[in-house]
Design a protein around this motif. Structure first.
Motif, PDB file in Angstrom:
ATOM      1  N   ALA A 138       0.685  -0.983  -0.579  1.00  0.00           N
ATOM      2  CA  ALA A 138       0.069  -0.109   0.105  1.00  0.00           C
ATOM      3  C   ALA A 138       0.522   0.916   0.345  1.00  0.00           C
ATOM      4  O   ALA A 138       2.097   1.504   0.626  1.00  0.00           O
TER       5      ALA A 138
ATOM      6  N   GLY B 237      -1.106   6.377   0.685  1.00  0.00           N
ATOM      7  CA  GLY B 237      -1.833   7.295   0.247  1.00  0.00           C
ATOM      8  C   GLY B 237      -1.279   8.850   0.653  1.00  0.00           C
ATOM      9  O   GLY B 237      -0.203   8.919   1.633  1.00  0.00           O
TER      10      GLY B 237
ATOM     11  N   HIS C 222      -3.884  12.499  -3.933  1.00  0.00           N
ATOM     12  CA  HIS C 222      -2.951  10.775  -3.816  1.00  0.00           C
ATOM     13  C   HIS C 222      -1.563  11.392  -4.896  1.00  0.00           C
ATOM     14  O   HIS C 222      -1.063  11.823  -5.809  1.00  0.00           O
TER      15      HIS C 222
ATOM     16  N   THR D  22      -9.608   7.419  -4.206  1.00  0.00           N
ATOM     17  CA  THR D  22      -8.339   7.820  -4.058  1.00  0.00           C
ATOM     18  C   THR D  22      -9.004   8.326  -2.654  1.00  0.00           C
ATOM     19  O   THR D  22      -7.748   8.651  -1.691  1.00  0.00           O
TER      20      THR D  22
ATOM     21  N   SER E 171      -8.379   5.401  -0.516  1.00  0.00           N
ATOM     22  CA  SER E 171      -7.003   5.353  -0.273  1.00  0.00           C
ATOM     23  C   SER E 171      -6.545   6.206   0.731  1.00  0.00           C
ATOM     24  O   SER E 171      -5.352   6.100   1.412  1.00  0.00           O
TER      25      SER E 171
ATOM     26  N   MET F 180      -7.479   4.455   3.634  1.00  0.00           N
ATOM     27  CA  MET F 180      -7.183   2.819   3.392  1.00  0.00           C
ATOM     28  C   MET F 180      -7.862   2.166   3.609  1.00  0.00           C
ATOM     29  O   MET F 180      -7.425   0.992   3.648  1.00  0.00           O
TER      30      MET F 180
ATOM     31  N   ASN G 134      -9.308   1.978   1.108  1.00  0.00           N
ATOM     32  CA  ASN G 134      -9.527   0.789  -0.515  1.00  0.00           C
ATOM     33  C   ASN G 134      -7.926  -0.806   0.363  1.00  0.00           C
ATOM     34  O   ASN G 134      -8.627  -1.679  -0.660  1.00  0.00           O
ATOM     35  N   LYS G 135      -7.183   0.254   1.150  1.00  0.00           N
ATOM     36  CA  LYS G 135      -6.294  -2.015   1.696  1.00  0.00           C
ATOM     37  C   LYS G 135      -7.399  -3.137   1.783  1.00  0.00           C
ATOM     38  O   LYS G 135      -6.998  -3.746   2.154  1.00  0.00           O
TER      39      LYS G 135
END
Ligand code: NAD
Ligand code: MG
Length: 386
Positions: free
Chosen positions: A173, A176, A197, A207, A210, A213, A215-216
């Motif tokens: 990752a 971000g 980003h 975005t 990210s 987090m 997104n992760k």
């Protein structure tokens, strides 16, 4: 014969990058269908440029504009059902699922039901309905090839060994825009800051994901379903340069990684040409320059969304669908200026904690959970202290 490709979400960041790849692959790929929510002008331009016979627009308001702007022989489909119809109608070999959010699920499912190969960018579909999608894909002979850069890396690294030889999966990752911010500062971050980003240029929702987090977190769930690995085998590693796209650790201690410049055109092309590799259009890594690659463990305190992702992945059943829907709703609220950055994960956590989990939900139940979570976000916003 060229590979016949449908691009769902063609006006977005992944969709546009995919069309650049198609242009570079020249005669090897032909685009037979395009779909998006709005942006009829861009859709019409894409349809004309690539000679696309079927085009779908989810927003019905613009169907007349689209019809007039497209070449006369183009078949135009409209509404959410139009997208599904497009996938059912087109003579296609491969569907790039690049719609953002759970909105992409029906068309992705329709493509899998037809046994078409899928380039999967739309991670939310798998997060919500992984336990339904994976067996369906196996039954229909549809190969799911990940487009998410981390999952593309893992997919490639997994070709080095057998499933039972895998010890761990390391998802990298970038961390971000708020990687080095303290929590108090981050809580008050605004949209402009969240959209800065440091490495990737992507659509607004991912975005913001990210930056939190989340997104992760979604990617942990995506990896768990896609590769059939236990959640306990998945680790997240912060790697600000985003050059090592992810790694697989085998039982003998070997780590197999995939590296490259951070450019989505590489995993998009790999998904389109798999199992072949052909020359790509992304910039190459320049090893003639000194370069440093850094890695550090993630901070679950500052990024509670990441912890929520692991929790929902471990809980399984309907929990990932609820986390995803709560996140989609809270990110929208943040983008609309209705809540500060710090409340995105806090509200999602609140909603997840109120959810009564279903062990083996049907698709209809998952969609009910999704709707419930969105309502609950609104209710929590009014009544909760978080
Ligand atoms: P984006 O916002 O740039 O584009 C989204 C696309 O989906 C647009 O074409 C839009 O019109 C379409 N869309 C949105 N809602 C729709 C609806 N209700 N019906 C039909 N079409 C709809 O998003 P993006 O950054 O391209 O991301 C797309 C997907 O790919 C997301 O799931 C994201 O997580 C994933 N992804 C993106 C990147 C990236 O670099 N952008 C990387 C990895 C994964
Ligand atoms: Mg990713």
């Amino acid at each position: 014969m060229p590979k016949r490709v449908v691009i769902l979400g063609s006006t977005g960041s992944i969709g546009c990058a995919a069309l650049e790849v198609v242009a570079a692959l020249a005669g090897d790929v032909s685009v037979v269908g395009l779909a998006a929510r709005q942006g009829w002008q861009l859709l019409a331009e894409q349809a004309a440029r690539f000679g696309v016979p079927y085009v779908a627009i989810a927003d019905e308001q613009h169907s007349d504009d689209l019809t007039q702007a497209c070449p006369p022989q183009t078949h135009i489909l409209t509404g959410s059902d139009g997208l599904v119809e497009l996938v059912r109608t087109c003579e296609a070999d491969f569907v790039l699922a690049a719609i953002v959010g759970v909105a992409g699920l029906p068309a992705t499912l329709a493509a899998i039901e037809r046994g078409l190969d899928i380039g999967l960018a739309n991670k939310e579909s798998l997060v919500v309905a992984g336990p339904l999608i994976m067996p369906l894909a196996r039954a229909r002979g549809s190969t799911l090839i990940p487009v998410d850069s981390e999952h593309s890396a893992i997919f490639q690294a997994l070709l080095s060994g057998r499933p039972e030889e895998v010890r761990r999966i390391y998802l990298t990752a970038s961390g971000g825009p708020f990687r080095t911010w303290d929590r108090a500062r981050m809580e008050q971050a605004d949209l402009e800051q969240a959209l800065q980003h440091p490495v990737w240029s992507m659509g607004p929702k991912i975005t913001v994901d990210s930056a939190t987090m989340m997104n992760k977190a979604l990617e942990v769930i995506e990896a768990h379903y896609l590769f059939g690995v236990d959640v306990a085998q998945i680790r997240v590693l912060i790697h600000p340069e985003a050059v090592v796209h992810s790694m697989v650790e085998y039982c003998d201690g070997s780590l197999i990684a995939q590296l490259g410049t951070p450019d989505m055109k590489t995993p998009i092309q790999y998904a389109m040409t798999y199992p072949r590799r052909v020359p790509g259009i992304a910039e190459l890594l320049d090893w003639s320059q000194a370069c440093r690659l850094n890695f550090e463990p993630p901070d679950f305190e500052r990024f509670p969304a990441l912890r929520l992702g692991f929790e929902a992945a471990r809980a399984g059943g309907s929990s990932p669908a609820v986390l995803n829907a709560a996140n989609e709703a809270t990110v929208q609220l943040f983008c609309d200026g209705a809540i500060p950055f710090g409340r995105i994960a806090a509200l999602a956590e609140q909603v997840l904690s109120r959810h009564r989990r279903l062990e083996n939900p049907t698709l209809a139940q998952l969609l009910e959970c999704d709707a419930w979570a969105r309502q609950e976000v609104t209710a929590c916003m009014r009544h909760c202290s978080v």
